[in-house]
Motif scaffolding. Structure first.
Motif, short mmCIF file in Angstrom:
data_model
loop_
_atom_site.label_atom_id
_atom_site.label_comp_id
_atom_site.label_asym_id
_atom_site.label_seq_id
_atom_site.Cartn_x
_atom_site.Cartn_y
_atom_site.Cartn_z
N ALA A 155 20.13 -24.14 -22.85
CA ALA A 155 21.41 -23.45 -22.60
C ALA A 155 21.48 -22.09 -23.29
N PRO A 156 20.57 -21.16 -22.97
CA PRO A 156 20.58 -19.86 -23.65
C PRO A 156 21.83 -19.04 -23.40
N THR A 157 22.57 -19.32 -22.33
CA THR A 157 23.81 -18.57 -22.07
C THR A 157 25.06 -19.42 -22.33
N GLY A 158 24.87 -20.59 -22.94
CA GLY A 158 26.01 -21.43 -23.31
C GLY A 158 26.63 -20.94 -24.61
N ARG A 159 27.95 -20.92 -24.68
CA ARG A 159 28.64 -20.37 -25.86
C ARG A 159 29.04 -21.48 -26.84
N ASN A 160 28.97 -21.11 -28.13
CA ASN A 160 29.32 -22.05 -29.19
C ASN A 160 30.02 -21.27 -30.30
N ALA A 161 31.16 -21.74 -30.76
CA ALA A 161 31.91 -21.06 -31.83
C ALA A 161 31.30 -21.44 -33.18
N GLY A 190 33.56 -20.64 -36.25
CA GLY A 190 33.44 -19.23 -36.55
C GLY A 190 34.51 -18.44 -35.83
N PRO A 191 34.47 -17.09 -35.94
CA PRO A 191 35.55 -16.28 -35.38
C PRO A 191 35.50 -16.11 -33.88
N ARG A 192 34.32 -16.33 -33.26
CA ARG A 192 34.24 -16.23 -31.80
C ARG A 192 33.01 -16.96 -31.30
N PRO A 193 33.05 -17.45 -30.06
CA PRO A 193 31.88 -18.16 -29.53
C PRO A 193 30.77 -17.18 -29.17
N LEU A 194 29.54 -17.62 -29.38
CA LEU A 194 28.36 -16.80 -29.09
C LEU A 194 27.34 -17.63 -28.33
N THR A 195 26.56 -16.95 -27.50
CA THR A 195 25.43 -17.59 -26.83
C THR A 195 24.15 -17.33 -27.65
N PRO A 196 23.11 -18.14 -27.47
CA PRO A 196 21.84 -17.83 -28.11
C PRO A 196 21.32 -16.44 -27.74
N VAL A 197 21.57 -16.00 -26.52
CA VAL A 197 21.16 -14.65 -26.12
C VAL A 197 21.87 -13.61 -26.97
N GLU A 198 23.17 -13.80 -27.21
CA GLU A 198 23.91 -12.86 -28.04
C GLU A 198 23.47 -12.93 -29.50
N GLN A 199 23.13 -14.11 -29.97
CA GLN A 199 22.62 -14.24 -31.34
C GLN A 199 21.29 -13.50 -31.47
N ALA A 200 20.42 -13.64 -30.48
CA ALA A 200 19.14 -12.94 -30.51
C ALA A 200 19.35 -11.43 -30.49
N ALA A 201 20.34 -10.96 -29.73
CA ALA A 201 20.63 -9.53 -29.67
C ALA A 201 21.09 -9.02 -31.03
N GLU A 202 21.87 -9.82 -31.75
CA GLU A 202 22.30 -9.41 -33.09
C GLU A 202 21.12 -9.35 -34.05
N LEU A 203 20.25 -10.33 -33.96
CA LEU A 203 19.04 -10.30 -34.77
C LEU A 203 18.21 -9.06 -34.45
N ALA A 204 18.04 -8.80 -33.16
CA ALA A 204 17.24 -7.64 -32.75
C ALA A 204 17.85 -6.35 -33.27
N SER A 205 19.16 -6.23 -33.19
CA SER A 205 19.82 -5.01 -33.66
C SER A 205 19.56 -4.78 -35.14
N GLN A 206 19.67 -5.82 -35.93
CA GLN A 206 19.50 -5.65 -37.37
C GLN A 206 18.03 -5.55 -37.78
N LEU A 207 17.14 -6.15 -37.00
CA LEU A 207 15.71 -6.05 -37.30
C LEU A 207 15.10 -4.74 -36.78
N GLY A 208 15.76 -4.16 -35.77
CA GLY A 208 15.24 -2.94 -35.18
C GLY A 208 14.08 -3.18 -34.24
N ARG A 209 14.01 -4.36 -33.65
CA ARG A 209 12.96 -4.68 -32.68
C ARG A 209 13.45 -5.80 -31.76
N PRO A 210 12.85 -5.94 -30.57
CA PRO A 210 13.36 -6.93 -29.62
C PRO A 210 13.18 -8.36 -30.11
N VAL A 211 14.11 -9.22 -29.71
CA VAL A 211 13.99 -10.66 -29.89
C VAL A 211 14.29 -11.29 -28.53
#
Length: 281
Positions: A155-161, A190-211
């Motif tokens: 469920a990479p696009t499933g949301r979880n708070a 948490g403050p808002r639901p997120l998908t694994p895709v959105e979590q990976a995007a946050e990781l990528a943003s802070q790491l400065g490389r794709p995830v």
């Protein structure tokens, strides 16, 4: 004295930190892991299946944080019986938000409901904490992220708070040390639901490389998890992911910010505080 079970696990470690300054005893199975306990925490070596070790760990304890995870064992029953015998006044139990979902009928959720009922029937003072998924679950991705491989999830696009374990621990510390939380059950998100895709995007943003993230087929999940878990647990994990894909885990509950008098920590903050775990070695 406060007893923390599961003291070397994700939640237990954070609860010990949140109880800094209070007299705390930590129940651990492995004596080697006791060396990693924070300063000031008294170690008690024991197991739910060993009644004598439980009685020793509970001596002089007034409140306890209870974590169990063996679906096929009655660890809650063993602990609650020993706690009554020891004169414990209050038990704060870690459960899960899924128990409130009528459509969640998998083996893990049924077991969690049964353990909550055992606590309510125990005669002890009780508080139940029902968190959504831990933000720290993404630490399971560290190997793939460090090496630039694709993360595979159900469920990479499933949301979880999802919620920061540190926030759960702060609520646990309140319930363990202050009055006003008896016979209460708190859903913690948490403050808002997120998908694994959105979590990976946050990781990528802070790491400065794709995830990169892609879907893990259920058949592959069964093969992977079947090496470590009984069949009913594997099916429960798959069903849980399916419910996430159907948006069953998106609700944001006000309990946590109300109790802590501040907003719940964001996933962005959690990533910033744990980014080194994902950096390439």
């Amino acid at each position: 004295m406060i007893l923390v079970t599961g003291a070397t696990g994700v939640a237990g470690r954070e609860v010990l930190a949140a109880l800094s300054g209070h007299p705390v005893r930590a129940l651990v199975r492995d004596p080697a892991k006791a060396r990693a306990l924070p300063p000031g925490a008294e170690a008690a070596i024991g197991d739910y299946a060993d009644g004598a070790s439980l009685r020793a760990a509970l001596q002089g304890v007034t409140s306890a944080f209870l974590v169990t995870n063996r679906v096929t064992h009655d660890d809650d029953g063993a602990f609650l019986a020993a706690a009554r015998e020891a004169g414990v006044r209050r038990v704060v139990k870690l459960s899960a938000a899924s128990v409130t979902d009528a459509e969640a009928v998998d083996a893990i959720t049924r077991w969690q409901r049964a353990t909550e009922e055992a606590l309510r029937a125990s005669g002890l003072g009780w508080t139940v904490l029902r968190p959504r998924a831990f933000m720290s679950n993404t630490l399971a991705w560290t190997s793939e992220v460090r090496t630039g491989r694709t993360v595979r999830v159900l469920a990479p696009t499933g949301r979880n708070a999802c919620v920061d374990p540190r926030d759960i621990a702060e609520v646990a510390a309140l319930a363990l040390t202050r009055d006003g939380h008896d016979r209460r059950a708190y859903t913690l998100t948490g403050p808002r639901p997120l998908t694994p895709v959105e979590q990976a995007a946050e990781l990528a943003s802070q790491l400065g490389r794709p995830v990169a993230v892609e879907e893990l087929p259920a058949a592959d999940a069964r093969e992977r998890w079947g090496r470590r878990h009984p069949g009913p647990v594997v099916e429960a994990l798959i069903e849980s992911a399916s419910r996430q894909g159907r948006d069953a885990k998106v609700a944001v509950d006000p309990a946590l910010p109300t109790l802590l008098a501040r907003p719940a920590r964001s996933y962005r903050t959690w990533v910033a505080d744990h980014l080194d775990a994902f950096r390439a070695t």
